[in-house]
Every structure is written in C-alpha cells, then in structure tokens.
Design a protein around this motif. Structure first.
Motif, mmCIF file in Angstrom:
data_model
loop_
_atom_site.group_PDB
_atom_site.id
_atom_site.type_symbol
_atom_site.label_atom_id
_atom_site.label_comp_id
_atom_site.label_asym_id
_atom_site.label_seq_id
_atom_site.Cartn_x
_atom_site.Cartn_y
_atom_site.Cartn_z
ATOM 1 N N ARG A 1 -20.189 2.010 27.489
ATOM 2 C CA ARG A 1 -21.137 2.882 26.801
ATOM 3 C C ARG A 1 -21.860 2.172 25.680
ATOM 4 N NH1 ARG A 1 -18.758 8.918 26.361
ATOM 5 N NH2 ARG A 1 -20.227 8.941 24.646
ATOM 6 N N GLU A 2 -23.162 2.454 25.598
ATOM 7 C CA GLU A 2 -23.996 1.798 24.582
ATOM 8 C C GLU A 2 -23.540 2.172 23.171
ATOM 9 O OE1 GLU A 2 -28.049 2.807 25.524
ATOM 10 O OE2 GLU A 2 -27.810 1.980 27.533
ATOM 11 N N ARG B 1 -30.596 15.307 25.640
ATOM 12 C CA ARG B 1 -30.081 15.159 26.999
ATOM 13 C C ARG B 1 -29.347 16.415 27.461
ATOM 14 N NH1 ARG B 1 -26.595 9.996 27.613
ATOM 15 N NH2 ARG B 1 -24.941 11.259 26.702
ATOM 16 N N ASP C 1 -31.167 7.483 26.769
ATOM 17 C CA ASP C 1 -30.109 7.099 27.701
ATOM 18 C C ASP C 1 -29.815 8.274 28.640
ATOM 19 O OD1 ASP C 1 -27.937 6.145 29.030
ATOM 20 O OD2 ASP C 1 -26.591 6.116 27.298
ATOM 21 N N THR C 2 -30.056 8.074 29.926
ATOM 22 C CA THR C 2 -29.774 9.157 30.873
ATOM 23 C C THR C 2 -28.520 8.866 31.699
ATOM 24 O OG1 THR C 2 -31.296 8.154 32.446
ATOM 25 C CG2 THR C 2 -32.149 9.959 31.104
ATOM 26 N N THR C 3 -27.688 7.948 31.216
ATOM 27 C CA THR C 3 -26.439 7.676 31.911
ATOM 28 C C THR C 3 -25.570 8.938 31.906
ATOM 29 O OG1 THR C 3 -26.566 5.476 30.940
ATOM 30 C CG2 THR C 3 -24.502 6.063 32.027
#
Lengths: 484, 98, 446
Positions: A98-99, C306, C346-348
């Motif tokens: 994870r970033e 998100r 971030d769409t992870t």
C-alpha cells in the motif's frame, strides 16, 4: 489485521499456479531456503499441460505420450524442497504494497480454499498462471457439443473420456494435432479435421524455418502430423466455419476459399486457435502489459528475470508469453533465482551464475517458436469475426454490437465494456478480451496496441459475498463504510 | 457425446442429475461426469435463455454452471463429483438464497 | 407537507405516496406554461412539486425546448459549444445543448481515464439530500420528477431503454439509535427554511418486513421515500452517446484538453489531438475541471472521494425497491455499496473495505450471503467542499461554464433539460447563484 500488519509474513514467496513454471520455481526457491507456498486452483499439481499427472485414470502411457509424462519428473523435486503445496486454492486477488504504508512492502493474497476466503501475506509473488485457449468465435460456438480442444484434452487426462459419435476438430496450432494423435492412440475415431491455417502463413513462416529445424519440437511434431494425416480426413485451407443446431450441435458448416459450402453432421466440435497468456491476475494486480504482434496477444511486460512493473511480483511461463512447457519450466527457475536475489538470499553474481544452464535450456526450448507462432497465426476473419457472431459468451454480445459501439466513439475495450457489458460477466473477459480488442482495432484501423485491453480488478475469480464478508478488516475499513 | 476409454482406473461414484441416478468415476469433475452421462447442455443462460454446456474445462469460461447440493452457479468443471451428490441443471438466473 | 413520522407503516408504498398527500398538493400546482418564464430552482421551491407524475415533469421541461434559438456561432469557432468531458455530466449537458440546435463538440479522454460515470451506483435518489442547501433538494426533486420523461425521450430517440424505475427507496438501519438519528436528520432537513419538501416515512421493522420479508434479524426499521428510484447507468451513458451521435454532436475521444483560452470572443481548446475552437465552453470534466476552470476565470475545487462497489452474478428478481446500499439491477445483478475514503486518486481496491461492505449487506439481507461476487471496483466521487454541485458562468470569460457534481445520474435530467438550454441561451438564471463556487470563499453561515 492491524496487529497482523506488524507480524511476520506468512511466507517469503507465494507461487501461483502449479504447471511447469510454478512447479519448477517453487521447488527451486524452497530448496534454497525461502519459505514458499505453491497455490493452485486444481485439486492436483500439474497445471493444464500436466493435468492429473498424479492421478490420471489413463493407464496406457502411450496415449498421453512422453511429453505429458515428463511432468511427473517435476513432482519429486517439489516434494523434496519442503515447499508448502496448497491445491484447491483459488487466488482471487493480489494486492500491491500500500502506498500509504511505505514501511510495509508485503503483498496480500486473497484466496479461497474449501469454501472459505483468507488473506495471505507474502514478501514476493511469482505468478505462473499459464495459458488459456485463444477464443475462437464462430457462429454457434456457444452450442452445447462445441468445446475447446484443450477442454477435450483435459477430459482425456482427468477422466479418460474421448468423444463418441461424429467428431470434428477445427482450427490451427500444435495442440489440435497432438489431441488428434492422442485420440488415435486411444482408439477414438475422428470424422474430420478442418484446418484453418491460412495458406499465406506458410510464406511468412518460411524464412523462420531454419531455426525451427533445430527445434526439439520438429521431429516429434512431424511424425505426429504425418500419422494423423494418414488416418484422418483433413480439410486444408478452411476460411469459413460455423456450428449449427437447435439447443445442441447438429452440424459443422465450412467453406474453403471460393468453394461451395460444405456441411458435416456432427455431435462434437472441438475448436482450437492456439493459446494466449492467462493474464487476468497480473492485469488486476496492476502489472503493465504489452501487445505481442507475433503471437497476436497481450502479455504482461517482464524483464529477462520475469519481474513485472509491480514491485514484488514476478511472472514465469506461458502467462508471460507463450513458450511451451519446457520453456516454462526453465523460466520458472530463472524467476525463482531472481526472487532469491531480491529477498537477499543470494547476490547478483550468484544469481547470474546459477541461471546460466537454465538460460541455455530456455533458449533451446524456444528455438523455432517464432516459426510456429507465424505458421499457426489464426486468420483475421476468425480473430475479428462477422457481425452476427457472439464474441462475449457471458453477456451474449456480438461482434456487430462492438463495431456499433466503435461508431459511437468507443476507442477501446473499457468503453465498449461500459456500453455493452462485454467482459462484465463471470468469465471477466477471458473468452472475449482478445476478440474485442481485435474487432475494435480492425474497425478503427489501428493496431491492437493502441486499442488496449480490459482493465481488470479483483476478484479475478468469483467468491461468495459471505467469504468476502468474513475477511479481516481494520477499524479504518469499517469506518469507511459505516461512519458517514 | 463422450465415452469412457476401456481399462480406466478409478472407483465408480453414484450421484444424481436432476434427481435421476447417474454414475461417474472418482476423479471426475462434475462437468466431466455430466458429459460422460450424455448431458451436453447444463443450463440456459440468464441473458437469452440459450442452452449452454461445458466449454473450457479449466475454470475460465463459466459455461458449465450448475446447482450442486442446492447451491446455484457452481463451476461444474472445478468441483469433483462425490458419492450422493445432487447435481441440477439450471434455467436462467440463479435465485438468491439458493 | 404530510409526512408521517410515526413508527406506523404497514401501508404499501403506493398507498404511502397518497398518504403523503402528494395528490392533493398537485392540484394546487400551477400548470407549467410553455415559456421559460422563471428559474426552475425558485419555482420548484415555491410550488412544492410533490407530484411524482411523470407526464407533468415532461410537460414542464418540454417548455425548455422553446429556448432553441441558438446564439450565433462566435467568430472563428468550429463549434457553437465545446463540452469538455464525456461522462454522464458532459454527455447529458451536450445532449441537451444539441436539442437546442447548437453545433456541439464533446471532448473526452481515451479508453482508460478517471471515469466515475462507469463506476457509480445508479440511484436516482432524493431521500436525505439538501441539508445546509435546501435549494439542492429542490433541484434534485425537479430532476427526479423529470427523469421518467427524460428516459422516455432517450428511448424514443435511441431505442436504448435506460431502465428507469421509481418504486420508492428504502434506507434500512441496524439499530434503534441509528433509526432515531436518521429520523431526526430527515426532520431537521425538512425544517430548514426554503426547503422543498418531499414525502417520506420512518418505518419500523414490521412495516419493513411487509415490503422486504427477507431482511435480517438485526434490521430495526428504516426510512422510505416514494420518489426514489434507480436506472441502468451504463445504459444511460450509452443512450446519451447514441443520442449525441443521432443529433450530430461531434464526440471526440482521445482529446484530453490541455489548455482553454478565451480567443476572438470564443474559446480555443488545445487538446491531445489538435486544436478546437468554440463559441462557448462547458467544463464538465469531473476531477479535471479543477485544473481547467482557473484557465477561464472559474474555479472547481473538487476532490476525489473513493467509494467501493461490489456486484454479484445475475439473480432472479427479488429486491423490488432500491435501497441506499443494495439494489438489484434490471439485469439481475445485485449492486452493493459503498464506502467513503479519502485516498487521492488511488483506485486500488482494499479487500478490507470490500469486506466491510459485504458484511453490512448480509446483515441487511442474509439471503445475499451465498451469491457470487463477479466484479468490484473503486470509483472516485467528484466532491466539492460542501458536496453540492458547482454551476457557474465565468465573469471574466463569459461563455465559459463549469458544471460539476457527484450525482450525475440523479441530475442527468436537469442537466439535459434545464441547465443545457440556459447555457445555450446565454447564461444561468439568478437562482443558480447558490451553486456558484464563490460560496466557498465565505465562512459557512450557521
């Protein structure tokens, strides 16, 4: 999960897929001290090429042939290596580090086993996800009685089943001929083989022949081809093909060039147009991929060690580009050596040194590959079929609908997906992705490389909502849902 | 359709297809067992109602979906047949709660 | 406003609409004239348009077609109007602009882009909206009232059925405390001055069971609004694109807009695939509007938020009303949402978040447990600081508009049928001042 986040990973390495690449990689990595788990969806090791290698009911070893039985040699080293082997494990997700947690470089694997989902934390993932048959969309290919040649081969390996009644094989590629040869060995009769290899392919492939002459495939392949051609009616130069029937297959209709339409009554039609990398997991993990013009397919981008664009994720075997079982085995070992290096077990020089014999063997295994790829490249008309042909089996979307979407301005498969639902069904584009890309590319008059491919997301295999609900979650995860 | 080669290893397994008794071999997937019993079509699609049957046998096409022991939409090629198993062919959409 | 706050319930939703007194109110509602004589926000507010009757909405909005006299194309302009953004907001506006006879271009990015329009939940939803900005409730109410007519127009023009249904929507809750919180919030919402009221009910478990006998044991009740509905938002996107094509709008994919500049009384747009000239420009680029707006003296301080969504395999119809978290699509899949996360672009997917969503859905509806999840995704809501839309024309570069919101489905009818004709005609009415981004410059009044 928050306390787990600080604990040690479950394994150093997870190898996903237990075909030749996965078996060889897991054995090497575990043998050199990495705690390794080998995950596979099937109940036994072997992948598709060595499917049921431990428990096939086919007693006569001549039926499946020596190339198949070579797979058994990979099992001993795996057993001896100490790798954990978890068959029956369906991996549905690989989450990148994870970033927002720079200190934690572990990957989280989502898997289901015995109907329960769990997350596995590992330092490195080696995907050995192999290949699947290239979609061969013809009118009627969704009829019961029409199967992939690879599917028929799995039925033979796992259950000792051969087609009865009137049987037609159609398409192009080595597997088609291998299957026919295996059927002949098993005493199964074939009514016809409809060969769709475009005549023009021979001209294109000829300059590549010298390399092929030194290929390990040549001797075996030629013998096999001759034997099949001697015993089965082979129709060359088939340019049109469709399956007909009400509710199940009744006839196969074909045409050669400008010739008249021919009809063969059939109970079983086995289709084959080569294989393409099974890239859904890599794609959903965010690995960059590229268009391979020679093999006419997408493959994840890897370096010479199998490393992908995603930190901690490698790929080996046909999943990274079609090279066949022997090449996959060597690529698996090469990738495993690189993982050992990345995880600090060996230095760069030791890695390079250890890889030398495997690279030589890999080169031998790949010799002549280009000739085969060029010769057996399916014709345009079968890769981008006529308007009335279903391309997305799940949502029953035709090639014509895809072309219509392009006329509305869809420039790639993801927009086509939103417009048409193609690729949204349970197969998640595995059976339509290559075709949708090709249809859009042809319609736009550009290369498939420019058109792109579906952007996939986990779960790459369906899991039940209950399984998903039972996964560990952090306070933050719960708050994101409940507190607003 | 498909027939079993002679001289095949494995034990006989009894199960049912839509309530009718059927026989398979240990090691067969449900999809293989259906084909061995002459059942090529195992469902009608939820989109058009067209008949479908096993196509890929390796878990990627989702055309061999059947109801196994009361649970709908299971991949027949990914489940091994077991003694007494109740396999049902499907018509259209699955029902929630089944 | 006849709203029933009691825990009574028991009546079927159809009856509830009547109980809410909508029918009576409607008779007081002046019939819409054929002229766009007043602004829709203000008028709706005054009229308390309680009627869900679709034909009235159509008639009301049909008036807007009269605005069709397009301003002369500006000098040097290839197009009368360039719409930046090919999502639901951009295409709805462009579709409405095309109906006025304007020569319109839609400039879009390529196959892979940040596209909330492909990831939304497809509710056409009113319940609970408008706290702190009652005008937004009026605006939303008007759009949901116009939606059926809008869907009909799309079907007629394109043959695409966007599956709009308005059976009323539920918000089930899992605890008595939550039910009270929600009931109080609805009351506060409706007690705001200038609020455009709409019927709703607070239901107890017994009442909810009559509609949804399969709710889980923890569900204590919920709120219900007869005006809530849903549609097939992907088909909406397709219908709008088909409509654009039919009305001669130039849809240009792979034209990411790099720069917008006022030029010669119009605008010059520098794109990834060349230059476009237009008399007017509408920025409907979602997140990218934040970058583009300042180029023409506007602002769109939007941020991504998100949200995870899960969808199951196709299932035989069982859930006949949409809920705020779970709805069954016309095609059979059960769509399950959603989450609220600040994670930038971030769409992870986060397995833990998906898991929390799945767990809650099963608590609402235990029969979902065995269904297979076939897809999931995370999309990025386009949120302004207060969550409400920004509609504004540039003061320094007249002819440049910004249109941004995070309810592109619910508001599609308004964007197409009300907003677009005003943009074509030259400007937004005073009622839209409330939606100006200038509101972010002053401290929020209590």
């Amino acid at each position: 999960m928050s306390d787990r986040a600080m604990s040690a990973p479950d394994f150093d390495l997870a190898v996903i897929g237990s075909g030749p690449a996965g078996l060889a990689a897991a054995a090497l990595a575990a043998g050199r001290g990495l705690s390794t788990v080998l995950l596979d969806e099937q109940p036994e090791a072997g992948g598709q090429i060595y499917r049921a290698i431990t428990d096939t009911p086919v007693r006569d070893r001549r039926v499946l042939g020596p190339d198949y039985w070579h797979g058994a040699e990979l099992l001993g080293p795996l057993r001896d290596s100490g790798a954990a082997h978890w068959p029956g494990s369906t991996v549905w997700s690989v989450a990148r580090p994870r970033e927002d947690r720079p200190g934690d470089r572990r990957l989280q694997i989502g898997l289901s086993r015995d109907g329960a989902a769990r997350m596995l934390s590992v330092r490195h993932v080696l995907m050995a996800t192999g290949a699947l048959e290239r979609p061969f969309p013809i009118p009627g290919w969704t009829l019961p009685g029409v199967l992939g040649a690879g599917a028929a081969q799995i039925l033979l390996k796992t259950s000792g089943l051969v087609p009865s009644g009137r049987v037609v094989l159609a398409g192009t590629g080595p597997l088609l001929w291998l299957l026919a040869w295996q059927y002949l060995r098993a005493g199964a009769a074939l009514d016809a083989i409809l060969d769709t290899t475009p005549r023009a392919n021979w001209r294109a492939a000829l300059p590549l022949l010298p390399a092929f002459l030194r290929s390990p495939y040549l001797g075996k392949g030629a013998k096999l081809l001759l034997e099949v051609r001697r015993k089965v009616k082979v129709v060359d130069g088939v340019t049109e093909l469709r399956a007909e029937g009400e509710g199940k297959l009744a006839a196969v209709v074909y045409r050669r060039g400008d010739g008249a339409e021919q009809r063969i009554a059939a109970d079983t039609l086995l289709l084959h147009h080569g294989v393409v990398p099974n890239l859904n997991l890599a794609n959903a993990t965010g690995c960059a991929q590229q268009w391979d013009e020679t093999q006419r397919c997408w493959r994840p981008t890897t370096d010479s060690w199998g490393a992908t664009s995603v930190e901690g994720v490698s790929l080996a075997g046909d999943g990274a580009g079609i090279g066949g079982a022997l090449a996959a085995e060597q690529a698996g070992r090469i990738a495993a050596l690189d993982v050992l290096h990345r995880l600090g077990r060996i230095d760069r020089a030791a890695r390079d040194r250890a890889a030398v014999p495997h690279r030589e063997a890999l080169e031998r295994a790949l010799r002549g590959r280009q000739f085969l790829d060029t010769l057996y490249r399916p014709a345009d008309v079968f890769r981008a079929p006529a308007d009335d042909t279903i391309v997305c089996r799940c949502e029953e979307i035709t090639a014509g609908a895809v072309r219509e979407a392009v006329r509305l301005g869809c420039s790639g498969p993801n927009q086509a997906k939103s417009f048409l639902r193609c690729g949204m069904g349970p197969c998640q584009g595995r059976l339509c992705g290559p075709t949708v890309t090709e249809v859009i590319a042809a319609e736009r008059g550009v290369s498939p490389a420019e058109v792109g491919y579906y952007r996939l997301r986990p779960p790459v295999k369906p899991i039940t909502l209950a399984e998903l609900a039972a996964l560990p979650k952090t306070e933050a995860d719960i708050d994101a849902v409940l507190k607003h | 359709m498909f027939r079993r080669l002679p001289d095949i290893a494995g034990d006989r397994v009894s199960f049912t297809i839509d309530g009718r008794p059927a026989e398979a071999r240990s090691g067969d997937s449900v999809a293989a067992a259906l084909l061995a019993n002459g059942v090529a079509a195992c469902r009608n699609t939820p989109v058009s109602g067209a008949a479908r049957g096993p196509y890929c046998m390796m878990g990627v096409c989702f055309d061999c979906l059947v109801t196994i022991d009361g649970t709908g939409n299971r991949q027949g090629c990914q489940v091994r047949v077991a003694p007494g198993m109740a396999v049902e062919t499907q018509d259209g959409k699955r029902e929630a709660g089944r | 406003m006849a709203k029933r706050m009691g825990r009574s319930g028991g009546a079927r939703p159809k009856d509830r609409t009547t109980l809410a007194g909508a029918g009576k109110k409607m008779r007081d509602c002046p019939k819409a004239s054929g002229v766009q004589d007043e602004d829709p926000v203000g008028r709706l507010k005054r009229n308390e348009r309680d009627s869900p009757r679709d034909e009235q909405a159509v008639e009301f909005l049909g008036a807007k077609t009269g605005v069709g006299t397009m301003t002369e194309p500006k000098r040097g302009g290839e197009f009368d109007i360039a719409v930046v953004g090919g999502g639901l907001v951009g295409t709805a506006v462009a579709w409405g602009l095309a109906r006025t006879g304007a020569k319109v271009a839609v400039l879009d990015e390529g196959d892979v882009a940040v596209r909330p329009s492909r990831g939304n939940f497809a509710l056409v939803w009113l319940q609970g909206k408008g706290m702190g900005m009652p005008e937004y409730a009026g605006w939303t109410r008007a759009s949901t009232d116009s939606w059926a007519g809008f869907a009909e127009m799309l079907l007629e023009q394109t043959g695409v059925d966007v599956a709009f249904r308005r059976p009323g929507g539920f918000m089930p809750v899992l605890s008595q405390a939550e039910l009270e919180t929600r009931a109080n919030a609805m009351m506060r919402l409706h007690n705001q001055p200038e609020m455009v009221r709409y019927p709703y009910e607070v239901l107890d478990r017994a009442a909810l069971l009559k509609e949804m006998p399969f709710i889980g044991p923890e569900v204590v009740g919920g709120t219900y609004c007869p005006l809530d509905g849903h549609c097939n938002s992907l088909r909406l996107l397709r219908a709008l694109h088909t409509g654009l094509e039919r009305s001669g709008v130039a849809y240009r994919p792979n034209h990411r807009v790099e720069r917008v500049e006022p030029r010669d009384g119009g605008f010059r747009l520098t794109t990834a695939a060349g230059e476009i000239r237009a008399g007017k420009v509408v920025l409907a680029a979602g997140h990218d509007s934040a970058r583009l707006a300042p180029m023409v003296g506007l602002e769109a301080p939007v941020r991504p938020q998100r949200g995870h969504v899960i969808v199951t395999e196709k299932t035989a119809p069982f859930l006949h009303h949409p809920t705020g978290y779970v709805r069954q699509t016309d095609e059979g899949g059960v769509m399950i949402g959603d989450s609220f996360e600040e994670a930038g672009f971030d769409t992870t997917l986060q397995p833990g978040v998906s898991s929390a969503i799945a767990e809650r859905a099963i608590r609402f509806f235990p029969l979902l447990a065995k269904l297979n999840v076939v897809r999931s995704w995370a999309a990025l809501r386009v949120l302004s600081p207060d969550g409400y839309p920004i509609y504004e024309q540039s003061a320094t570069a007249p002819g440049a508009f910004v249109v941004t919101c995070h309810s592109g489905v619910t508001l599609a009818a308004n964007h197409a049928l009300t907003l677009a004709p005003m943009i074509a005609a030259g400007g937004l009415s005073d009622a839209f001042k409330v939606f100006s981004a200038r509101r972010f410059h002053v401290p929020q009044a209590a």
